[in-house]
Design a protein around this motif. Structure first.
Motif, PDB file in Angstrom:
ATOM      1  N   UNK A  36      80.856   6.415  87.576  1.00  0.00           N
ATOM      2  CA  UNK A  36      80.143   5.235  87.059  1.00  0.00           C
ATOM      3  C   UNK A  36      81.052   4.529  86.066  1.00  0.00           C
ATOM      4  N   UNK A  37      82.064   3.868  86.569  1.00  0.00           N
ATOM      5  CA  UNK A  37      83.072   3.248  85.732  1.00  0.00           C
ATOM      6  C   UNK A  37      83.008   1.735  85.833  1.00  0.00           C
ATOM      7  N   UNK A  38      81.798   1.232  85.983  1.00  0.00           N
ATOM      8  CA  UNK A  38      81.573  -0.213  86.076  1.00  0.00           C
ATOM      9  C   UNK A  38      82.389  -0.801  87.241  1.00  0.00           C
TER      10      UNK A  38
ATOM     11  N   UNK B 266      87.747  -3.432  84.947  1.00  0.00           N
ATOM     12  CA  UNK B 266      86.351  -3.057  84.678  1.00  0.00           C
ATOM     13  C   UNK B 266      85.895  -3.520  83.301  1.00  0.00           C
ATOM     14  N   UNK B 267      84.605  -3.796  83.226  1.00  0.00           N
ATOM     15  CA  UNK B 267      83.884  -3.919  81.977  1.00  0.00           C
ATOM     16  C   UNK B 267      84.288  -2.750  81.087  1.00  0.00           C
TER      17      UNK B 267
END
Lengths: 356, 394
Positions: free
Chosen positions: B152-154, B379-380
């Motif tokens: 879950x790394x954006x 990524x975010x």
């Protein structure tokens, strides 16, 4: 490559730091329990919560830099700072430090707070701060900024398989030479909707956790964060192996002691019962820190402490089974301790540590 | 030396219900942004979305999680493409890594609204969430007993997933890995991004001077990665090799990228170092290209500094929207497909160059020279991930 746990930082109902864990294991500290009053259709019920004790972060990070960080982020940052300090490692190249964090539920307070902003203020007024901090990887990003680590970041989320996932990936990064150090951590937090769900899942009337009583639910919610600096060198112990266990399969090499991350949830009972035969010494420490999908992180901290000191600490819960550790024992090295946490589908994440 | 070969591709997005349909639309420059249809909102101006219109079956009873249905749809396509006999595989040597954001989060706002309103909702939606972790769910469905991980790394989640899978194959941990990612659009996500003021009120225009922000999208991109030698031995076509994966953190800001793209520069240089590829050997780049002012400026600036002036750059988010955790998987699939087809589509929505971006993406279907391509994900939270693929032939 030899991979070791070099430093540990924890935030839990026992307080902050590995010393808080040791005091609890020695019987000198009890967990901080808050009684939540949860309203349901059938009435109001008391639910004991293992509430984490978080004071002390401002000794590492100035208050003004914490302004936009929610409670969950602060927990993780605090544990991370303590792990770095505990390791004594001086980082010369921040691009060679990676961060891998894991969480079962993410930042629940920010997620539900974000919903609150929509309900209270309308679709046009969602809180951007709460939305941004509710994203699972916000923790790794914020810690990377606070500690100025420029290596890769990763966030894993697989409920009870999360801790295994974090350590498994960290070992891969170290083996492949992607980084020299990994700041690995796992955490989860409590919020009222979680308490409501826990109560409706079978925790009504539960007053104390008893992980070895597989006949009933004795789950009580907990929260906290455990962080580890991993790398080469001498530290608490070595990380020997990580393995995903599925179905009725068990593992090949039995550790000398096995710490079960059993936390009183009935759905995992069969899995834990099955694996108890795989070690001569057994323990379940969840009654010290409460139930959470990443509780295995705390068991890894306890295992690391045990291996460093050559002491097995008594399990706060026992079973009618002579193999459960019921008083302090010393052991000679080499010695291996396995930790395992199962999910309700029978997946297990096994992490084996060794001291020599 | 073990290498990760791509033997199967599968994809579903607003651009098409399968990869062939997607490519038809991409090469025709056809895209389908729309107002949201699956949820209501009282926003006065509705940023367009790239929704998958197809109704998908739940993967199992009680598993009505669209993210997982997207994954299954793309996975079935990829398995068919790989021409694998699934029953013949040693499942202990099969792994799965899925990147997602929505798939790991509890997003049921109606449960919460009822809870807050004192209506004491039942917890079926909570139980559904607790049993729907993407990688674990699909591992269970397909009997996978090797490693299974949800990342879950954006926005870089599934790029990272493919990178992790590559490592598992190369280190001998797995012989086959299902890798990629997916995400679905939900009301909370839509409004959350709107609150960040980075969504566009019109269809997105990557790298364009008049770009106004991103459009959200949904879908899945899945690859079958196999150990290349074993894949060749069973007669499989290897469409590409995953030549390198690298990632690096900006360590700068929770939501904005580093102004000089420090993390992307480091990740790109690491890819060159690890793969042995030189910038001039890169046939094209599938950019992150979200169409936000800052991302495109910074990413364009990095590309202009590290690559030859005329390197073809495409943003396929112009057709799929930003599929968040699934973006890396979708774009990796499209990158390999570009190498297979020896061409890449135009970047829809781009009309006028922005000097600040320093690059100009494709404006028509463009033939490519060279066998290697990169896919970028920014990524975010400041994590940057880059994949390098070296193509085979179709």
């Amino acid at each position: 490559m030899n991979k070791s746990i070099l430093g540990i930082g924890t935030v839990s109902a026992l307080g902050a730091g590995i010393e808080s864990i040791r005091r609890a294991l020695d019987g000198h500290r009890s967990p901080n329990i808050e009684i939540q009053q949860i309203e349901t259709r059938e009435g109001t019920f008391a639910l004991p919560l293992y509430r984490s004790v978080n004071e002390g972060l401002e000794s590492y990070v100035p208050r003004n830099r914490l302004r936009r960080m929610d409670r969950f982020l602060r927990m993780g940052l605090f544990a991370s700072c303590m792990a770095m300090e505990d390791s004594g490692v001086k980082i010369s190249d921040p691009s060679r430090v990676g961060i891998i964090f894991g969480t079962g539920y993410g930042s629940l307070a920010s997620a539900f707070g974000s919903f609150d902003s929509l309900i209270d203020d309308g679709d046009n007024c969602a809180s951007p701060t709460l939305f941004a901090t509710s994203v699972h990887n916000a923790m790794a990003s914020n810690v990377s900024i606070a500690l100025q680590f420029e290596g890769p970041l990763q966030t894993v989320s697989c409920f009870e398989m999360t801790t295994w996932g974090v350590f498994d990936l960290a070992c891969s990064w170290l083996d492949e030479g992607i980084v020299d150090y990994v700041l690995a951590g796992v955490g989860d937090e409590y919020c009222p909707p979680r308490g409501y769900s826990v109560l409706l899942s079978g925790a009504k009337g539960v007053r104390a956790m008893d992980p070895f009583d597989f006949s009933r639910c004795s789950y009580l919610p907990g929260e906290g964060f455990s962080a580890f600096l991993l790398g080469k060198g001498e530290g608490y112990c070595r990380i020997t192996s990580t393995e995903r266990i599925t179905g009725s399969q068990l593992w090949q090499n039995n550790p000398d002691a096995l710490f079960l991350s059993a936390n009183g949830e009935k759905g995992m009972a069969a899995s834990y019962r099955r694996c108890m035969k795989k070690a001569d010494r057994l323990a379940a420490y969840a009654p010290l820190y409460g139930g959470l999908p990443v509780g295995q992180g705390f068991d890894i901290a306890i295992a690391a402490l045990s291996l460093k000191e050559g002491i097995l600490y008594p399990s706060p819960s026992t079973a009618h089974n002579g193999r459960v550790i019921d008083k302090k024992e010393t052991f000679k090295k080499p010695f291996t301790i396995g930790t395992i946490q199962y999910d309700r589908e029978g997946n297990g994440g096994l992490v084996i540590l060794s001291g020599s | 030396m073990r290498r990760a070969g791509v033997t199967g591709l599968g994809c579903i997005t607003a651009a098409g219900e399968n990869l062939e349909e997607m490519m038809e639309n991409l090469y025709a420059g056809q895209r389908y942004p729309s107002a949201p249809t699956r949820f209501k909102t009282d926003l006065k101006v509705l940023p367009p979305l790239f929704e998958v219109k197809k109704q998908l079956p739940a993967i199992d009873e009680g598993q009505e999680v669209r993210t997982n249905s997207f994954i299954i749809t793309a996975l079935e396509e990829a398995l068919a493409h790989a021409q694998l006999d699934w029953n013949d595989l040693d499942k202990n040597r099969v792994g799965i890594v899925i990147g997602t954001t929505v798939g790991c989060a509890f997003n049921n706002d109606s449960f919460y609204a009822d809870y807050r309103g004192g209506k004491f909702p039942d917890i079926s939606s909570v139980n559904r969430y607790l049993s729907s972790n993407s990688a674990l769910c699909i591992a269970k469905k397909y009997g996978i007993r090797g490693p299974a991980l949800s990342v879950a790394n954006a926005c870089s989640s599934s790029t990272d997933a493919i990178g992790i899978a590559k490592g598992w194959i190369e280190k001998g941990r797995c012989d086959l890995v299902i890798a990629g990612g997916a995400d679905e659009i939900c009301r909370h996500l839509y409004l959350g991004f709107h609150s960040l003021l980075n969504t566009s009120p019109e269809p997105c225009r990557p790298f364009d001077r008049n770009r106004k922000g991103l459009n959200l999208g949904e879908g899945a991109g899945i690859m079958i990665l196999e150990e290349a030698g074993a894949a060749k031995a069973r007669g499989a076509k290897i469409h590409a090799i995953v030549a390198a994966y690298a990632c690096s953190s900006d360590s700068w800001h929770p939501t904005a990228p580093h102004p000089e793209g420090k993390g992307l520069v480091n990740a790109t240089k690491a890819v060159f170092r690890d793969s042995g590829l030189r910038p001039e050997e890169i046939a094209f780049i599938n950019a992150h290209g979200t169409s936000t002012v800052e991302n495109d400026r910074i990413e364009g600036s990095v590309i202009s500094r590290l690559f030859p002036k005329d390197i073809p750059v495409v943003s396929t988010k112009a057709y799929t929207g930003h599929t968040l955790g699934g973006a890396g998987g979708v774009e990796a699939v499209l990158t390999v497909r570009g190498l297979m087809d020896r061409c890449i589509p135009a970047t829809a929505g781009f009309e006028e160059a922005d000097e600040a971006c320093a690059i100009q993406p494709t404006t028509k279907v463009t033939g490519i020279r060279g066998r290697a391509a990169l896919s970028n994900s920014l990524a975010f939270g400041g994590h940057n991930a880059v994949l390098a693929f070296i193509g085979g032939t179709r």
